[in-house]
Design an enzyme around this catalytic site. Structure first.
Site, mmCIF file in Angstrom:
data_model
loop_
_atom_site.group_PDB
_atom_site.id
_atom_site.type_symbol
_atom_site.label_atom_id
_atom_site.label_comp_id
_atom_site.label_asym_id
_atom_site.label_seq_id
_atom_site.Cartn_x
_atom_site.Cartn_y
_atom_site.Cartn_z
ATOM 1 N N SER A 34 0.798 -1.226 0.000
ATOM 2 C CA SER A 34 0.000 0.000 0.000
ATOM 3 C C SER A 34 0.830 1.276 0.000
ATOM 4 C CB SER A 34 -0.967 0.016 1.179
ATOM 5 O OG SER A 34 -0.281 0.224 2.389
ATOM 6 N N LYS A 81 0.456 4.940 6.819
ATOM 7 C CA LYS A 81 -0.094 5.660 5.666
ATOM 8 C C LYS A 81 0.484 7.073 5.609
ATOM 9 C CE LYS A 81 -2.892 2.241 4.885
ATOM 10 N NZ LYS A 81 -2.480 1.252 3.948
#
Length: 169
Positions: A34, A81
């Protein structure tokens, strides 16, 4: 009765180690794709990053920071993230129920760098600052990837209110 040096070392070392991990930071493995290409640039490598707890002690994050947080979907899991928007920013989403959203006070908007291959704010919305645990400061392993992690946010993902401000200058 003499206490062996090993027991003394453990008696003093364990609490000091726990305090350092809880207040300063720790090294963690980054799993998944990701955050490609910033972290784990190819499927055959795994990056280990230093997660700096001191950097987020006041819960202040900047656009572009890569942060670790408790997953809003699964509190037993930590995710890593990039911060795309902070409170007050107007963010153009990528598949969230609202096409454009204003990040509420006390929240931030996070996304994985590998668009479409990430469980992020586009799935669960703005994230409470209370879930923030650390900021990724540097890649510590493998040695070929040693580097400080810079705060970079692609211009295409900049919040709409920031884009307008930048253009008007």
């Amino acid at each position: 009765m003499k206490i062996p040096i090993l027991i003394k070392s453990i008696f003093f070392g364990v609490p000091i180690g726990i305090t350092l991990v809880d207040s300063v930071g720790y090294v963690a493995r980054v799993d998944g794709i990701s955050m490609q290409p910033a972290l784990n640039p190819d499927k055959n490598s795994t990056d280990y990053v230093f997660l700096n707890r001191l950097a987020v002690r006041s819960y202040e994050v900047k656009r572009g920071d890569i942060v670790s947080l408790i997953s809003p979907k699964d509190p037993t899991q930590k995710i890593i993230k990039r911060v795309v928007g902070v409170q007050g920013d107007i963010v153009k989403t990528l598949g969230y129920r609202d096409h454009i959203i204003k990040v509420p006070e006390g929240h931030f908007w996070i996304e994985g760098d590998h668009t479409g291959h990430s469980m992020d704010s586009n799935n669960f919305g703005p994230v409470s600052l209370g879930l923030l645990t650390a900021k990724a400061s540097c890649i510590v392993w493998p040695p070929s990837r040693w580097q400080v992690i810079h705060t970079d946010l692609p211009a295409s993902r900049a919040p709409l209110n920031v884009r307008r401000t930048a253009i008007s200058y």
